[in-house]
Structures are given as structure tokens and as C-alpha cells.
Design an enzyme around this catalytic site. Structure first.
Site, PDB file in Angstrom:
ATOM      1  N   ARG A   1       0.854  -1.183   0.000  1.00  0.00           N
ATOM      2  CA  ARG A   1       0.000   0.000   0.000  1.00  0.00           C
ATOM      3  C   ARG A   1       0.882   1.222   0.000  1.00  0.00           C
ATOM      4  NH1 ARG A   1      -5.142   0.391   3.973  1.00  0.00           N
ATOM      5  NH2 ARG A   1      -5.437  -1.675   3.064  1.00  0.00           N
TER       6      ARG A   1
ATOM      7  N   SER B   1      -8.312   0.481   0.315  1.00  0.00           N
ATOM      8  CA  SER B   1      -9.353   0.526   1.333  1.00  0.00           C
ATOM      9  C   SER B   1      -9.818   1.953   1.576  1.00  0.00           C
ATOM     10  CB  SER B   1      -8.850  -0.141   2.611  1.00  0.00           C
ATOM     11  OG  SER B   1      -9.892  -0.318   3.538  1.00  0.00           O
TER      12      SER B   1
ATOM     13  N   ASP C   1     -16.717   1.439   4.119  1.00  0.00           N
ATOM     14  CA  ASP C   1     -15.575   2.160   3.575  1.00  0.00           C
ATOM     15  C   ASP C   1     -15.535   1.886   2.065  1.00  0.00           C
ATOM     16  OD1 ASP C   1     -14.797  -0.478   3.758  1.00  0.00           O
ATOM     17  OD2 ASP C   1     -12.768  -0.055   4.430  1.00  0.00           O
TER      18      ASP C   1
ATOM     19  N   GLU D   1     -12.313  -6.800  14.783  1.00  0.00           N
ATOM     20  CA  GLU D   1     -11.285  -5.890  15.276  1.00  0.00           C
ATOM     21  C   GLU D   1     -11.923  -4.522  15.479  1.00  0.00           C
ATOM     22  OE1 GLU D   1      -8.155  -5.648  12.448  1.00  0.00           O
ATOM     23  OE2 GLU D   1      -9.394  -4.821  10.852  1.00  0.00           O
TER      24      GLU D   1
ATOM     25  N   LYS E   1     -12.569  -9.569   6.996  1.00  0.00           N
ATOM     26  CA  LYS E   1     -13.658  -8.671   7.350  1.00  0.00           C
ATOM     27  C   LYS E   1     -14.533  -8.427   6.123  1.00  0.00           C
ATOM     28  CE  LYS E   1     -10.427  -4.750   7.143  1.00  0.00           C
ATOM     29  NZ  LYS E   1      -9.188  -5.567   7.098  1.00  0.00           N
TER      30      LYS E   1
END
Length: 615
Positions: free
Chosen positions: A63, A161, A320, A422, A436
Site C-alpha cells: 500500500r 481501502s 468504507d 477488530e 472482514k
């Protein structure tokens, strides 16, 4: 020195070689010209930062900011990364028959995401590895879901993300459909470094015209929602969702989530969402939000709150941009104020809900082999629930890569994994996706809202308070400060480790006159744990990130850690009360004071020029 017709001499033979490499290898005109411009301007310091360092596989694969250079996300780095991953797969799967299972590739709506996925596909197709490339933007969970269902050898999701618009990333899943962990990350990186020279074929998008490239979208879309429907008790869909008039405002945060959540609600028998139109469809500019991250709280939900107030909705759901996280806000009927639930609060609610659903689907079944999971910096509310309800609880290192792989391990032992979460609003409501999943979490949470309204006329806040009464109040405070200088971060944590020579280096107390006494310290950067007889931590240590946890005599636990994907120093604090204990305000006040002491005394934000979270 000369390369591509440009004469230059940076004064460093190492930098000269890297500049020449870049100009020789990069076939993207934009990024190639970017490096040429920096060379002409003699920006040697900038070029050193771009070319002498390299993005390495870490918490979320790769990333970084999209720009020219080996330390950024761009065509050349993506090709090099894909070539390294490809060679590692060839090594791990020497049988051509095994490799025919293929690799899954997906992308979100960010700039260059589709191109990065297509360039990666060319690399694997050249090596004879079939590619399952989604033909349109998908939610991140659809990649690990497809890896599991297609029994693929690996998967890649091109996404950053909730990072700023300038960033992109490369999230890698292994054959077990969970995110890569060691040794795969290190082995992939080693293979990348051995395969840096881009093949001509790696740039050739004409290779995508082959029967070795298939689009899994239609099959996976249908199968995903079939399994989602099966994971919600049929009686809940019939008795609560279908009879409820409850409506939800939903925002995709300019990401990919809307069509998937919209379909999920239809499958679950829920009323259609009222989508925030300005944020419903993918837009790589993220024009209406400062940060495209629902973790930011009310500042990221302004348009959602406006629409909810206008339409009379009392619950907001937010994904998101890659739809793997879920946020939720609820309007207080008595005050009209909006409450944005923390990830820990939603984890408590969804953890309880997972048990309720399991009992509905399997009446009388034992819970002794059922598991709830949470990361070590998340609330231990699920542990309290598990202790009283007769389930098992497992704590892992931070990140869903650990919970996903632990879930695989447990299921291989014949155990049942009900839920994992989390605090960073990430929830795995079933192991259908071993990561997730903000889509399934949205459908599950909405079903819970309908169930509570019909059966007990409770809000989510009401239910959460009831859970605190039964299992004990868990007060948590989580936030962060931005720190853009790695040297500063290292200095802060090194100072913490050497503050008191009589306590192993770590502070023995915080607050005026040692008000809050430290009982023990666990440092998962060094592997130290003062509470263990041999002073060795039970959880694995990692030198690549900073993470120190303080256990206080009054029962509070506070962790300081660096983010694996953003320039942040995060803190997580929790104070747990016993079941039935109602003096919650005292616990909140004490924990807030302790957090303030930790931040001011250990992080020293003014001295270190740290920027606090905006909301």
C-alpha cells in the site's frame, strides 16, 4: 551518466544505477516522464526516497501513494510484485494440474485499480496460470470468497481501502483464502527482488484475450448471496425483516459497496436502503469527504445524517470504499442526537448476535466448540460473553490476517467459528469469507435492528446497555495521532522503553505522583512480557511495527501501536467492570484521565508535532 537520452550525475553511483534502471524498465509514459523531470530538476533527495527504497509486503500486502518510483504504487512496481508472487506460486505448486486452479483478481474504483489488476493478470497468464479476473469493481470480500469457492491458489485485491485518494494497494490472499502471513509475505518479497526485470509480456494487455482468463462475477455474485441468506435464520427473515418497516440510510463512501448491500438487503427481506446519492457510486476523487473512512465518525457521515434527518431514518450504515468495513450510527429518540458506535461496541452487539443466530439455527446444540475471535487491541467484551455463555474465545495479533488464518486452523480441528472482529470496524460474521466483510455485516446488523424493534422495542443502544449489565461494562477509548516522520515514531517508542532504569526501562506509573501504577508491560516489537516467568511474550513478536501494552493495577489495559497502512500512532484503552456493576461514569472518567496521561507523558504530541484525530 546517460539513460533514455538524459545526461545526469546525482553524485551517488547507487542512485545513478536506480535512475537508469527505472528509465530502462518503465514503459508507462507518465511515470517515466515524472522521473525524467525530477532528474532534470536535480531533485536527488526526492529521487533517493523514490528509488532507493522499495514497497515491501506487509500488513495489507502493498500500500502506498501512486507516483513514480520503486517506493510507490505504479505500473512497474505492480508488475514486479506480480512477477515475484507468480514465481513463488510456481515454486509452491510445481504441479501444472494444481496451478490450473488459477488465481483470483479483483479491483475497486480507485485510480489505476483496474489497470493494476489487468497488468497483474498478464503476468500470471504468461506463466500458464489461469486467471479469474472480475470484470467490474467488487467489494474486497468477493476476492477471498472466490479463492475459497474456486479453490484457487491465491487471490489479489487491488485497493487501498479507506486511504486517501492518492493511494492504492495490493492485498494478497493465500490458498486458504486468508490474507498472507509469514513466511509467505517474506518469501514473496524475496521472489520479487529476484524478478525485478519486467518481461515484455507483462506490459501486453492483448494477452487478456484468451480463454485462460475468466470472469467469476456472475457465479460468485449468486453464490455469495445464497450463502448470505443461509447464514441468517429463515425465521428471522420471515418474522422480523419482512414484517418490519425499518429503513436504513446507507453510504458507500464513494466506493463499491452499494450494489452489493442493495442486493443483500433484498435477499435478507429487508426494506431497500436509502442511499446517499452523492456517495453511492465509485468516485476516485472522494469529493464529499476529507477522508473516505467511516472510522472518522460524524465528520465522515455529515451527508448521511442530513439524509437520515430528512427522511426520518434512525439508523445509518456506512461502508468504507472497498466495503470490507462497516460503521453504524443511531439516533437517540429522546434527544435527537446521533451516536456513532465504536468498532468495539459493534463487536459486542454482533458477537452476541452471532450466538443468537446459531441458537436459532441449531436449537439445543452445545456451544463448547464454538469460537469468538478478536484482535489483541480490541475490546474483551466477546471474551466476557464467551465465558458466561460457554463458548471459547481466542485473542490474536492485530489484523484480520491473523484472525483469518486462526479461523482456518480452528475449522481444520472441527471447531465452529461464529464471529471475529477488530475495533477498526472490521467484522467477520461467518467464515464464509475469511476476512472482514462489510456487506454481510451490514445485512446482519440490519436484521438485528429489526429483530430488536419487533421483539423488545429496543434500540441498539438499549441492547448494548443490556449486554453490559449481563456481561460487565467494558469502557473503551480508541484514537490516534498522525505522525509523518518514521524517525520521530522510532524515537518516541525508544524513549518509552528507556524511561525508567528500575522497571526494565518502561515507565512504572503515569499521572501526577505516579497516580496510575503499571502492573506489567508487554512489548510485541521486542517480544518482552514482564508478566511471564521467562519475560517472553506469548503472542508472536514483530520488529516491523511498534506495539507496547501497559497493564495497570486498577485493571485498565492501554496499548500504543503504529498503523501498518497509515502514518498513525494509535492508542487503545479499556476498563472492564463486573456484571451488574452500574457505576459506569467512574470507569469512563478514570480511563479518560489515564489516556490523557499516557498521551501527554509518553507520546508528547506538542514536542513531537503530532496531529490529533479530527473527530
Amino acid at each position: 551518466m546517460e539513460a533514455s537520452g538524459i545526461n545526469f550525475d546525482s553524485g551517488s553511483s547507487e542512485l545513478n544505477a536506480k535512475i537508469a534502471e527505472w528509465l530502462q524498465w518503465d514503459k508507462n509514459e507518465n511515470t517515466s516522464n515524472e522521473i525524467k523531470s525530477l532528474v532534470k530538476a536535480q531533485e536527488w533527495k526526492v529521487l533517493s526516497g523514490r528509488l532507493l527504497k522499495r514497497l515491501a509486503f506487509g500488513t495489507a500486502g502493498l500500500r502506498g501513494v501512486m507516483q513514480a518510483g520503486f517506493n510507490a504504487m505504479n505500473d512497474l512496481v505492480v508488475i514486479q510484485s506480480a512477477q515475484g508472487l507468480c514465481q513463488y506460486i510456481l515454486e509452491c505448486y510445481p504441479s501444472a494440474a494444481e496451478r490450473q486452479r488459477g488465481i483470483v483478481l479483483g479491483f475497486d474504483g480507485r485510480y489505476n485499480s483496474k489497470r493494476f489488476a489487468e497488468l497483474s493478470a498478464c503476468v500470471f497468464l504468461t506463466a500458464g496460470i489461469p486467471v479469474w479476473l472480475y470484470s467490474r469493481t467488487v467489494a474486497t470480500p468477493f476476492v477471498p470468497f472466490a479463492v475459497q469457492e474456486l479453490k484457487a491458489v491465491a487471490g489479489i485485491m487491488v485497493t487501498a481501502s479507506h486511504n486517501p485518494k492518492e493511494d492504492n494497494g495490493y492485498k494478497v490472499y493465500w490458498t486458504n483464502s486468508a490474507q498472507i502471513i509469514s513466511p509467505h509475505d517474506k518469501n514473496i518479497q524475496a521472489h520479487v527482488l529476484r524478478n525485478l526485470v519486467p518481461l515484455e509480456s507483462s506490459w501486453n494487455l492483448d494477452l487478456l484475450r484468451t480463454d485462460q482468463l475468466k470472469d467469476p462475477f456472475d457465479d460468485m455474485y449468486k453464490l455469495y448471496f445464497t450463502k448470505l441468506e443461509n447464514n441468517i435464520p429463515k425465521s428471522f427473515i420471515a418474522d422480523y425483516n419482512s414484517t418490519s418497516t425499518q429503513r436504513f440510510v446507507y453510504t458507500a463512501m464513494h466506493g463499491v459497496g452499494f450494489p452489493f448491500v442493495d442486493r443483500g438487503f433484498e435477499i435478507a427481506g429487508l426494506q431497500p436502503v436509502k442511499a446517499v446519492k452523492e456517495q453511492r457510486d465509485p468516485d476516485p476523487e472522494f469529493p464529499t469527504v476529507k477522508f473516505p473512512n467511516p472510522e472518522e465518525g460524524k465528520s465522515s457521515l455529515e451527508l448521511s445524517i442530513k439524509l437520515a434527518n430528512e427522511t426520518g431514518c434512525d439508523v445509518i450504515l456506512a461502508n468504507d470504499p472497498d466495503a470490507d468495513r462497516l460503521a453504524c450510527a443511531e439516533k437517540d429518540a429522546s434527544t435527537g442526537e446521533w451516536r456513532v458506535f465504536t468498532g468495539n461496541e459493534l463487536g459486542a452487539l454482533l458477537g452476541w448476535w452471532s450466538i443468537r443466530c446459531y441458537r436459532e439455527q441449531y436449537p439445543g446444540a452445545s456451544l463448547s466448540d464454538c469460537f469468538l475471535l478478536a484482535s489483541t487491541v480490541s475490546s474483551k467484551m466477546c471474551r466476557s460473553i464467551a465465558d458466561i455463555e460457554g463458548l471459547q474465545f481466542v485473542e490474536t495479533l492485530t489484523g484480520f490476517k491473523w484472525m483469518g488464518n486462526k479461523s482456518v486452523e480452528l475449522m481444520n480441528q472441527g471447531k465452529t467459528v461464529l464471529f471475529a472482529f477488530e475495533e477498526a470496524i472490521g467484522f467477520m460474521c461467518t467464515p464464509t469469507v475469511l476476512d472482514k466483510d462489510g456487506v454481510s455485516a451490514a445485512c446482519q446488523l440490519a436484521t438485528m435492528v429489526c429483530y430488536l424493534k419487533v421483539t423488545s422495542n429496543q434500540s441498539l443502544a438499549d441492547k448494548l446497555n443490556e449486554l453490559y449489565d449481563i456481561y460487565g461494562y467494558h469502557c473503551t477509548i480508541t484514537s490516534y495521532h498522525f505522525c509523518y516522520e518514521p524517525v520521530t515514531i522510532e524515537r518516541i517508542f525508544n524513549r518509552i522503553r528507556t524511561m525508567d532504569s528500575d522497571a526494565g526501562g518502561y515507565p512504572k506509573a503515569v499521572g501526577a505522583n505516579g497516580k496510575y501504577v503499571v502492573q506489567s508491560v508487554r512489548d510485541l516489537t521486542t517480544g518482552y512480557d514482564s508478566a511471564q516467568p521467562d519475560e517472553k511474550a506469548l503472542l508472536p513478536a514483530s520488529k516491523s511495527s511498534q506495539m507496547i501494552t501497559f497493564f495497570f493495577e486498577n485493571g485498565a489495559v492501554i496499548t500504543l501501536r503504529t498503523s501498518g497502512t497509515e502514518p498513525k500512532i494509535k492508542y487503545y484503552a479499556e476498563m472492564c467492570a463486573k456484571p451488574g456493576q452500574r457505576d459506569w461514569s467512574a470507569a469512563r472518567s478514570t480511563l479518560r484521565d489515564m489516556v490523557n496521561c499516557i498521551v501527554e507523558e509518553l507520546l508528547e504530541p506538542a514536542k513531537n508535532n503530532l496531529t490529533p484525530r479530527s473527530d
